[in-house]
Design a protein around this motif. Structure first.
Motif, PDB file in Angstrom:
ATOM      1  N   VAL A  71      23.339   5.693 -83.518  1.00 54.38           N
ATOM      2  CA  VAL A  71      23.399   4.680 -82.461  1.00 54.38           C
ATOM      3  C   VAL A  71      22.024   4.035 -82.405  1.00 54.38           C
ATOM      4  O   VAL A  71      21.010   4.724 -82.260  1.00 54.38           O
ATOM      5  CB  VAL A  71      23.778   5.302 -81.099  1.00 54.38           C
ATOM      6  CG1 VAL A  71      23.837   4.223 -80.025  1.00 54.38           C
ATOM      7  CG2 VAL A  71      25.123   6.030 -81.189  1.00 54.38           C
ATOM      8  N   SER A  72      21.988   2.710 -82.538  1.00 55.28           N
ATOM      9  CA  SER A  72      20.697   2.030 -82.643  1.00 55.28           C
ATOM     10  C   SER A  72      20.331   1.310 -81.357  1.00 55.28           C
ATOM     11  O   SER A  72      21.179   1.094 -80.489  1.00 55.28           O
ATOM     12  CB  SER A  72      20.758   1.017 -83.792  1.00 55.28           C
ATOM     13  OG  SER A  72      21.713   0.015 -83.509  1.00 55.28           O
ATOM     14  N   ARG A  74      22.589   1.032 -74.884  1.00 55.29           N
ATOM     15  CA  ARG A  74      22.133   0.349 -76.082  1.00 55.29           C
ATOM     16  C   ARG A  74      21.965  -1.142 -75.785  1.00 55.29           C
ATOM     17  O   ARG A  74      22.880  -1.796 -75.312  1.00 55.29           O
ATOM     18  CB  ARG A  74      23.194   0.517 -77.165  1.00 55.29           C
ATOM     19  CG  ARG A  74      22.851  -0.164 -78.453  1.00 55.29           C
ATOM     20  CD  ARG A  74      24.109  -0.365 -79.250  1.00 55.29           C
ATOM     21  NE  ARG A  74      23.804  -0.386 -80.669  1.00 55.29           N
ATOM     22  CZ  ARG A  74      24.663  -0.787 -81.597  1.00 55.29           C
ATOM     23  NH1 ARG A  74      25.874  -1.143 -81.250  1.00 55.29           N
ATOM     24  NH2 ARG A  74      24.314  -0.806 -82.850  1.00 55.29           N
ATOM     25  N   ARG A  75      20.796  -1.662 -76.072  1.00 50.21           N
ATOM     26  CA  ARG A  75      20.550  -3.075 -75.811  1.00 50.21           C
ATOM     27  C   ARG A  75      21.028  -3.914 -76.997  1.00 50.21           C
ATOM     28  O   ARG A  75      20.595  -3.717 -78.119  1.00 50.21           O
ATOM     29  CB  ARG A  75      19.073  -3.336 -75.553  1.00 50.21           C
ATOM     30  CG  ARG A  75      18.864  -4.711 -74.953  1.00 50.21           C
ATOM     31  CD  ARG A  75      17.487  -4.930 -74.403  1.00 50.21           C
ATOM     32  NE  ARG A  75      16.505  -4.621 -75.408  1.00 50.21           N
ATOM     33  CZ  ARG A  75      15.458  -3.860 -75.214  1.00 50.21           C
ATOM     34  NH1 ARG A  75      15.246  -3.309 -74.051  1.00 50.21           N
ATOM     35  NH2 ARG A  75      14.606  -3.639 -76.172  1.00 50.21           N
ATOM     36  N   VAL A  77      23.865  -4.933 -72.201  1.00 42.69           N
ATOM     37  CA  VAL A  77      23.638  -3.508 -72.436  1.00 42.69           C
ATOM     38  C   VAL A  77      24.981  -2.788 -72.513  1.00 42.69           C
ATOM     39  O   VAL A  77      25.822  -2.918 -71.636  1.00 42.69           O
ATOM     40  CB  VAL A  77      22.754  -2.890 -71.332  1.00 42.69           C
ATOM     41  CG1 VAL A  77      22.582  -1.394 -71.559  1.00 42.69           C
ATOM     42  CG2 VAL A  77      21.399  -3.577 -71.296  1.00 42.69           C
ATOM     43  N   GLN A  78      25.137  -2.063 -73.620  1.00 44.65           N
ATOM     44  CA  GLN A  78      26.360  -1.346 -73.885  1.00 44.65           C
ATOM     45  C   GLN A  78      26.127   0.101 -73.449  1.00 44.65           C
ATOM     46  O   GLN A  78      25.120   0.689 -73.818  1.00 44.65           O
ATOM     47  CB  GLN A  78      26.529  -1.382 -75.409  1.00 44.65           C
ATOM     48  CG  GLN A  78      27.892  -1.372 -75.946  1.00 44.65           C
ATOM     49  CD  GLN A  78      27.863  -1.431 -77.474  1.00 44.65           C
ATOM     50  OE1 GLN A  78      26.810  -1.318 -78.121  1.00 44.65           O
ATOM     51  NE2 GLN A  78      29.023  -1.605 -78.054  1.00 44.65           N
ATOM     52  N   GLU A  79      27.067   0.641 -72.666  1.00 42.31           N
ATOM     53  CA  GLU A  79      26.953   2.051 -72.288  1.00 42.31           C
ATOM     54  C   GLU A  79      27.922   2.818 -73.177  1.00 42.31           C
ATOM     55  O   GLU A  79      29.125   2.560 -73.169  1.00 42.31           O
ATOM     56  CB  GLU A  79      27.328   2.208 -70.813  1.00 42.31           C
ATOM     57  CG  GLU A  79      27.212   3.619 -70.304  1.00 42.31           C
ATOM     58  CD  GLU A  79      27.774   3.769 -68.881  1.00 42.31           C
ATOM     59  OE1 GLU A  79      28.242   2.764 -68.303  1.00 42.31           O
ATOM     60  OE2 GLU A  79      27.757   4.903 -68.383  1.00 42.31           O
ATOM     61  N   LEU A  80      27.383   3.752 -73.943  1.00 38.64           N
ATOM     62  CA  LEU A  80      28.198   4.472 -74.919  1.00 38.64           C
ATOM     63  C   LEU A  80      28.169   5.962 -74.653  1.00 38.64           C
ATOM     64  O   LEU A  80      27.199   6.492 -74.107  1.00 38.64           O
ATOM     65  CB  LEU A  80      27.654   4.243 -76.335  1.00 38.64           C
ATOM     66  CG  LEU A  80      27.660   2.814 -76.890  1.00 38.64           C
ATOM     67  CD1 LEU A  80      26.835   2.750 -78.163  1.00 38.64           C
ATOM     68  CD2 LEU A  80      29.084   2.357 -77.148  1.00 38.64           C
ATOM     69  N   GLU A  81      29.238   6.630 -75.057  1.00 43.13           N
ATOM     70  CA  GLU A  81      29.232   8.078 -75.017  1.00 43.13           C
ATOM     71  C   GLU A  81      29.467   8.560 -76.440  1.00 43.13           C
ATOM     72  O   GLU A  81      30.353   8.036 -77.117  1.00 43.13           O
ATOM     73  CB  GLU A  81      30.341   8.569 -74.101  1.00 43.13           C
ATOM     74  CG  GLU A  81      30.162  10.015 -73.703  1.00 43.13           C
ATOM     75  CD  GLU A  81      31.165  10.394 -72.620  1.00 43.13           C
ATOM     76  OE1 GLU A  81      30.731  10.848 -71.557  1.00 43.13           O
ATOM     77  OE2 GLU A  81      32.368  10.210 -72.862  1.00 43.13           O
ATOM     78  N   ALA A  82      28.656   9.464 -76.892  1.00 39.04           N
ATOM     79  CA  ALA A  82      28.798   9.933 -78.263  1.00 39.04           C
ATOM     80  C   ALA A  82      28.801  11.450 -78.293  1.00 39.04           C
ATOM     81  O   ALA A  82      28.072  12.096 -77.536  1.00 39.04           O
ATOM     82  CB  ALA A  82      27.669   9.402 -79.132  1.00 39.04           C
ATOM     83  N   ALA A  83      29.646  11.994 -79.155  1.00 40.69           N
ATOM     84  CA  ALA A  83      29.731  13.448 -79.279  1.00 40.69           C
ATOM     85  C   ALA A  83      29.302  13.854 -80.675  1.00 40.69           C
ATOM     86  O   ALA A  83      29.515  13.117 -81.625  1.00 40.69           O
ATOM     87  CB  ALA A  83      31.160  13.897 -79.014  1.00 40.69           C
TER      88      ALA A  83
END
Ligand SMILES: Cc1cc2nc3c(=O)[nH]c(=O)nc-3n(C[C@H](O)[C@H](O)[C@H](O)COP(=O)(O)OP(=O)(O)OC[C@H]3O[C@@H](n4cnc5c(N)ncnc54)[C@H](O)[C@@H]3O)c2cc1C
Lengths: 305, 251
Positions: free
Chosen positions: B133-134, B150-151, B156-162
């Motif tokens: 994720v950049s 993430r800008r 701004v993107q709000e992400l959830e990563a596992a």
């Protein structure tokens, strides 16, 4: 001429498609979002692959792209240097065993080889780069090339299923920045520096920018001083822009700032110090108080409304 | 973490490699953000390792990062690694991450102010076959993984990563803390771990210039933006001319 593949899964970059069309002499393959077939066609694409959405799991997307590219047999792969593609292309390059050049500002063909030119170290060096791998890849700074429309090439349109959803990355929300267009897409940018002197001063610039449909940018010092939010910062530690017209207001022209804007088509500098370095990088320099000029421009704009 | 020249101008050698020896170096700003993010994320029992690749003299600078709170410091240094493009760099970092890991999370800066490619995080993630994720400006742990802000160009993107992942951080997202008394004391007893190409079992063909898939063919020191246009001091003329130029761009 060699076929060129351009990946634009987040929106067509007309300038890049036009450049690729010219370099490949019309041998252009593209990947775009469904609904953008006609736009791609307008820039002369011969094969148009479409996907419905772009997945939030960019690693999985890169994996899917790698398989597709191998099946298409593409050996030159380009993409606009957007935030998303600058994440996807390196993953793709690794999987394809390909050399990758970031953020190019010029491309040429030398026989079968793609010559990639990019600025390095705050634009103080221009490097010309060649790939040593079978597949040659580069990202290109948005706005570098001018879009040129072509007569339709009677393209083949190929809908693709796209990558499977992995569930490893989910988008929870998206908060758009206030103030419209991203800087990287603005035709006109008004940028303020320390010379603007206050938040109120920046409000004037913002007002003029909004009248003109222009983007508002700032130097790092102005951002540090709290005149503008960080996302407005242009330069090595901010964004890189190349609008058609960049108006630098009260900006001295430090190399770190120049790095982010010296590729602009036309640059206007307004600065009270005739010796300010920014004048060396401007097509037109205006020596004097910024506020006098901006007030007059605002006045004229408001009159014509 | 990458050490970059502190000066705003640089010199290149005959092979178009940036000359790093003899110039004073500083940590890349975005990488400092990454280290601070790591220090904030680690719980009492977490371990933060800093990994860099560069000249042997970076050992002292790494010691300072230990004093700022890192638990381990690793330096990849080998003449054969010089002139690495992003791919050869990612290959070396991958080997070092596997040798010194496993890690739950790998944080990098989103790009360096000298090379400015921003490609190493993605290539490293692909080499390790994990997510990337950049452009992250904030991150926090959740029950199931990470929440990342993430800008992008327009918001701004709000992400959830596992799962294990590489995150590249924006400049100034987090300000790197100063050395603390306690960590300074702890750092005294620590040494910087040194890794060479042999330690990483990398063959000469996989390192540095030889392991690179891009080749710089020419490098010119020039300012492409140098224009030196005319200067005008009459401000009414200025207004007129600017208006005319604006009209040209947006008819
Ligand atoms: C590692 C590093 C990274 C950096 N990254 C960036 C970056 O990404 N972007 C960036 O911009 N900077 C960056 N900088 C900072 C950069 O070096 C400069 O300090 C900064 O760009 C200066 O901002 P400025 O031009 O607004 O301010 P100043 O240099 O203070 O210039 C202000 C100018 O305003 C003029 N002025 C004053 N009053 C008036 C008036 N009334 N009317 C008209 N003009 C007036 C002055 O003559 C002067 O030229 C970085 C620095 C470092 C060390």
């Amino acid at each position: 001429m060699k076929e060129i593949l351009v990946l634009c899964p987040h929106g067509v970059d007309g300038g890049l498609l036009s450049k690729a069309y010219a370099l490949s002499e019309g041998n252009l393959r593209v990947l775009v979002l469904e609904g953008e077939e006609q736009t791609a066609e307008g820039y002369g694409a011969k094969y148009i692959h479409t996907i419905k959405t772009t997945p939030p799991d960019e690693a999985a997307f890169a994996g899917w792209l790698a398989e597709k590219i191998q099946s298409w047999g593409s050996t030159i792969v380009l993409a606009p240097a957007t935030i998303a593609m600058r994440n996807i292309m390196p993953m793709l390059a690794w999987k394809l065993n390909a050399g990758l050049t970031a953020d190019c500002t010029a491309l040429d063909m030398a026989g079968e080889d793609l010559l990639q030119t990019r600025p390095a170290f705050g634009n103080s060096l221009m490097a010309s780069i060649r790939s040593l791998s079978t597949i040659q890849m580069a990202t290109v700074r948005p706005g570098t090339f001018r879009p040129v429309e072509q007569k339709a090439n009677e393209p083949e349109i190929i809908p693709e299923s796209g990558p499977a959803e992995t569930g490893k990355v989910r988008e929870l929300s998206f908060t758009e920045f206030a103030g419209g267009k991203p800087l990287s897409q603005a035709d006109v940018i008004i940028a303020g520096g320390m010379g603007v002197g206050s938040k109120e001063g920046f409000e004037k610039l913002a007002k003029l920018a909004s009248h003109l449909g222009a983007g508002l940018a700032a130097s790092r010092s102005a951002v540090d001083a709290g005149y503008a939010p960080f996302r407005c910062q242009v330069g090595v530690t901010g964004v890189t822009v190349c609008p058609r017209l960049y108006i630098a207001v009260g900006i001295s022209g430090a190399v770190q700032h120049l790095a982010g804007m010296s590729g602009s088509e036309k640059v206007i500098a307004i600065n009270s110090d005739p010796k300010a370095p920014i004048f060396g990088y401007a097509d037109y320099g205006y020596v004097g108080d910024w506020e006098t000029i901006i007030d007059r421009l605002l006045h004229l704009e408001e009159e014509t409304l | 973490m990458k050490a970059v020249p502190a000066a705003s101008t640089v010199e290149v050698d005959g092979e178009y490699r940036l000359k790093r020896e003899g110039t004073s170096l500083q940590w890349n700003i975005a990488d400092e953000s990454a280290l601070e993010a790591a220090l904030r994320l680690k719980d009492g029992d977490g371990i933060v390792t800093v990994l860099t690749m560069g000249p042997a003299k970076l050992e002292a600078a790494l010691k300072e990062l230990l004093a700022r709170g890192a638990d381990r410091a690793v330096l990849i240094t080998d003449r054969r690694m010089a002139g690495a493009d992003t791919r050869a760099t990612a290959a070396a970092l991958k080997a070092a991450a596997e040798k010194t890991g496993p890690f739950d999370l790998i944080l990098c800066g989103r790009r360096a102010i000298d090379g400015e490619t921003g490609q190493v995080p993605g290539e490293l993630a692909a080499a390790l076959d994990i997510l990337c994720v950049s452009n992250v400006e904030r991150l926090e742990k959740t029950e199931t993984g990470m929440r990342l802000f993430r800008r992008t160009e327009n918001g701004v993107q709000e992400l959830e990563a596992a799962g294990p992942l590489v995150v590249s951080m924006c400049e100034y997202a987090y300000h790197l803390r100063l050395p603390g008394i306690l960590s300074m004391r702890r750092a005294k007893s620590k040494t910087v771990e040194i890794l060479t190409a042999d330690d990483l079992e990398l063959k000469t063909g996989e390192c540095g210039l030889k392991g690179s898939l891009t080749k710089v063919i020419t490098m010119e020191a020039k300012y492409p933006g140098l224009r030196k246009g005319p200067k005008e001091t009459d401000l009414s003329k200025a207004t007129e001319q600017i208006q005319a130029m604006l009209r040209e761009v947006r008819p």
